[in-house]
Design an enzyme around this catalytic site. Structure first.
Site: not given
Length: 303
Positions: A82-83, A128-129, A146, A152, A237
């Site tokens: 995903k990255d 997206r979230r 971040r 986090r 992204c």
């Protein structure tokens, strides 16, 4: 074939653990090989005061690893799929995808807390979230967070956020499943393309026979379809575009989320077809959703 293989990895705890998973597969099936992990801090890991769309997107997480591959300091890199940028240099192909870990997004509350404090923001690192959270929690603020997973979680436990939205896969791989308060279904929160899958990247001039058997066929089909969908829509992204594929026998069921930044229109749709046509399906769903957006926009203008 060389008897020593070097894997390039970001230096975060999760990234190293994921590289170790690939290392362990290689050494188990190739006992004559020595496998080392070369860690490095990427530009994306250094810039933590701005969201990724403001500083260059996903490429910031792979630039240093790509340089190590091209310079021969490593033979392969391990990434969270995903990255990965949607466009990959032809000389640095994706070689294999791991079996998919839990692809869902989850809600994580501060340590010892059982109820969501709606006076504090939800911490979230992607548009997206954020887009989907506005539907799930319309009364709550969403703020950027971040840093690596441990950073986090520390910010959360210090009281800066009411909760974090994270990928289940990373928490599970780090043994932090107990921190998960709620799993979002794929219908509630469509995952990022490639979420839960590890990508192994290499060079065109290396013999990768030592990776034989590593690639998971279902993950390769689903991941290829998801990335084709996002790539066609030019969703990096910074773009709230998402896709999630599920292999069902010889079929692939693909769901997508498309957002038009100019109009603010966003919606979800799906497509089903042969798994062998994974990339074609991804593009077909993208075209289908662009056409739906065009129709919706034209209708709105006519009214």
């Amino acid at each position: 074939m060389k008897n020593k293989i070097t894997i390039g990895s970001r230096e975060s705890k999760l990234a190293v653990l994921q590289s170790e998973m690939v290392r362990d597969y290689i050494t188990k099936h190739n006992p004559d090989l020595t496998v080392e992990i070369l860690t490095m801090k990427t530009t994306g890991d250094k810039i933590l005061d701005r969201t990724l769309d403001k500083v260059g997107g996903k490429g910031l997480f792979v630039k240093e690893l790509d340089h190590a591959l091209l310079e021969g300091r490593s033979e392969l890199s391990v990434h969270s799929l995903k990255d990965m940028p949607m466009e990959v240099p032809s000389e640095l192909p994706l070689l294999a995808f791991s079996r998919r870990e839990d692809p869902r997004d989850v809600l994580v509350l501060p340590e010892g807390v059982t109820e969501l404090d709606r006076s504090k923001p939800l911490g979230c690192s992607s548009l997206r979230r954020t887009l989907q959270l506005r539907e799930l929690y319309p009364d709550m603020e969403v703020a950027s967070v971040r840093g690596n997973l441990q950073t986090r979680l520390r910010k959360l436990d210090e009281g800066q956020y009411s909760a974090l939205i994270l990928a289940a896969a990373g928490l599970k791989r780090l043994g932090l499943e107990s921190r998960i308060s709620r799993y979002f279904t794929e219908e509630e929160m469509l995952p990022a393309a490639g979420q839960g899958i590890l990508a192994v990247q290499g060079r065109t001039d290396v013999d990768y026979a030592f990776l034989d058997g590593y690639c998971d066929a279902d993950a390769w089909s689903a991941g290829s379809a998801e990335r084709a969908f996002v790539r066609f829509l030019d969703g990096g992204c910074s773009s709230p575009v998402a896709a999630f594929g599920v292999v069902e026998g010889e079929e692939l069921f693909l769901r997508g989320l498309y957002y038009n930044e100019e109009t603010g229109n966003w919606f979800k749709d799906s497509i089903r077809g042969k798994r062998e046509d994974a990339e074609v399906l991804g593009i077909a769903l993208a075209k289908q959703m662009k056409e739906s957006d065009r129709t919706k926009t034209d209708k709105g203008e006519a009214e």
